[in-house]
Design a protein around this motif. Sequence first.
Motif, PDB file in Angstrom:
ATOM      1  N   GLY A 305       0.781  -1.232   0.000  1.00  0.00           N
ATOM      2  CA  GLY A 305       0.000   0.000   0.000  1.00  0.00           C
ATOM      3  C   GLY A 305       0.807   1.275   0.000  1.00  0.00           C
ATOM      4  N   ARG A 306       2.099   1.197   0.248  1.00  0.00           N
ATOM      5  CA  ARG A 306       2.917   2.410   0.248  1.00  0.00           C
ATOM      6  C   ARG A 306       3.072   2.970  -1.161  1.00  0.00           C
ATOM      7  N   ARG A 307       3.179   4.284  -1.231  1.00  0.00           N
ATOM      8  CA  ARG A 307       3.388   4.952  -2.508  1.00  0.00           C
ATOM      9  C   ARG A 307       4.559   5.919  -2.382  1.00  0.00           C
ATOM     10  N   PHE A 308       5.282   6.137  -3.502  1.00  0.00           N
ATOM     11  CA  PHE A 308       6.557   6.834  -3.457  1.00  0.00           C
ATOM     12  C   PHE A 308       6.634   7.914  -4.537  1.00  0.00           C
ATOM     13  N   TYR A 309       7.506   8.886  -4.288  1.00  0.00           N
ATOM     14  CA  TYR A 309       7.776   9.922  -5.283  1.00  0.00           C
ATOM     15  C   TYR A 309       8.584   9.340  -6.431  1.00  0.00           C
ATOM     16  N   ALA A 310       8.142   9.642  -7.656  1.00  0.00           N
ATOM     17  CA  ALA A 310       8.872   9.258  -8.869  1.00  0.00           C
ATOM     18  C   ALA A 310       9.189  10.525  -9.647  1.00  0.00           C
ATOM     19  N   PRO A 311      10.451  10.790  -9.971  1.00  0.00           N
ATOM     20  CA  PRO A 311      10.839  12.047 -10.623  1.00  0.00           C
ATOM     21  C   PRO A 311      10.356  12.183 -12.060  1.00  0.00           C
ATOM     22  N   TRP A 312       9.618  11.203 -12.550  1.00  0.00           N
ATOM     23  CA  TRP A 312       9.139  11.233 -13.941  1.00  0.00           C
ATOM     24  C   TRP A 312       7.619  11.139 -14.023  1.00  0.00           C
ATOM     25  N   THR A 366      15.906   4.690  -2.931  1.00  0.00           N
ATOM     26  CA  THR A 366      14.586   4.524  -2.313  1.00  0.00           C
ATOM     27  C   THR A 366      14.152   3.066  -2.354  1.00  0.00           C
ATOM     28  N   LEU A 367      14.368   2.416  -3.479  1.00  0.00           N
ATOM     29  CA  LEU A 367      13.984   1.005  -3.633  1.00  0.00           C
ATOM     30  C   LEU A 367      14.748   0.123  -2.647  1.00  0.00           C
ATOM     31  N   LEU A 368      16.043   0.341  -2.548  1.00  0.00           N
ATOM     32  CA  LEU A 368      16.854  -0.501  -1.662  1.00  0.00           C
ATOM     33  C   LEU A 368      16.524  -0.268  -0.192  1.00  0.00           C
ATOM     34  N   ASP A 369      16.129   0.962   0.150  1.00  0.00           N
ATOM     35  CA  ASP A 369      15.803   1.280   1.536  1.00  0.00           C
ATOM     36  C   ASP A 369      14.379   0.892   1.919  1.00  0.00           C
ATOM     37  N   SER A 370      13.566   0.508   0.933  1.00  0.00           N
ATOM     38  CA  SER A 370      12.136   0.307   1.174  1.00  0.00           C
ATOM     39  C   SER A 370      11.824  -0.957   1.964  1.00  0.00           C
ATOM     40  N   GLY A 371      12.699  -1.947   1.900  1.00  0.00           N
ATOM     41  CA  GLY A 371      12.387  -3.230   2.501  1.00  0.00           C
ATOM     42  C   GLY A 371      11.365  -4.025   1.710  1.00  0.00           C
TER      43      GLY A 371
END
Length: 420
Positions: A305-312, A366-371
Amino acid sequence: MSPWPHRISGTAFSSLATGGGGAQAMREVCAAQESKHRLLVRLLVEEARPPRAALVARAYEALSEMEADAPQEVARCLRHPAVGAWALRTCRGRADPGRLAAVALAAAVRTGRRLRLEVPVKGRLMLPSVGLLTLADDVPEVAEVSVEPASYGAELRAGGRTYQVDVSGDRPGWQVLHRVPVARETYVTIDDLDPYRWPGDDADERLTGERRRTWVACLGEAWKVLRASHWTAQGELEAAVSVLTPVVTRSVEQHSASARDTFGAIALSDPVDGIGTALTLAHELQHAKLNGLSQVVELVLPDDGRRFYAPWRPDPRPLFGLLHGAYAHAGVAGFWRRHTQDPEHGLHAQVEFARWRESAFQVTGTLLDSGGLTEAGAHFVGTLRDTLGRWRTEPVTPAAAVQARLRSEDHRKAWVRANT
């Protein structure tokens, strides 16, 4: 027709993780996709019920017989993206399994074999990877159709009438899927007819002759760009992408996309020039690689359910979407990296290279830190991050660096305003 196990070698996986991969790695991904298509076809045959069961079984038998003599042509039919999309939808109970007879008839046309089958038509008969036949009004919805080889392709008989199926051009009642030569012994098919060619609602209508000539010209120029500066991507495209699907754009900018269910196809709106088309193909190729690989190797844990910032993107993204964007924009950065010294594109290329290498690098963090990555996914993203890290050390002009940073900052500010 026997399926084989889906597998990707460690060598291919590691090559793809760098952001590239090469033609051999793509052939492994394609083999896994073909195996998936075969498994889906086998499943729909086993699950077919009256009144389609006998029709489907006969079509499958015909395909098996043709494969014994012409395995490559039958494989091309089965690999056709619209065939995979239809087979998947059928296994989900949302499409007619009887279309397998049309796949068998298409294989007969391609292999020069005689064949007679019952097939659902409903006034139109789509021969996947070949073309579309419009039948007379009095042909029943399920008709006996026969194929006879001819010098131009085949004669197809249905409802007491004969139709000319020309593999090189249109004829009365017949519309061919045009094949465009892009390299020596390499063609792409423009699929603007098959009802399963694209899962979205933006599939375009049949290209006019003028529009098709524009496509052919731009594709020819694009392959010149790829051959001169992007030979790895060129090899990957030639190994994996067999179909281009026209779609409608709702803006002045060119639109392109790839879909998980239509592996081997790239959707795009009307191309404008050679280098723009080459960039579009290189970008969508990255999505295609990740779509194919991720169906064999789990890279991301179930969505939490988490959502993240994408620079594109203007919207928050789930983790798998973020991974797709990072991989695709690493491809964009790699594309412009090859053009930073071009007299015509140098400044623009440097800005694009600087912006997207940095954006993709930050997102890999961000991907690597996300778990939220699997062990394989962490290895994949870590390898991609290493590639981007090396690229970050390559110099661009101060002006290009400033422009890249300002564009990234503007995007972030607009995203924050829209999403907080």
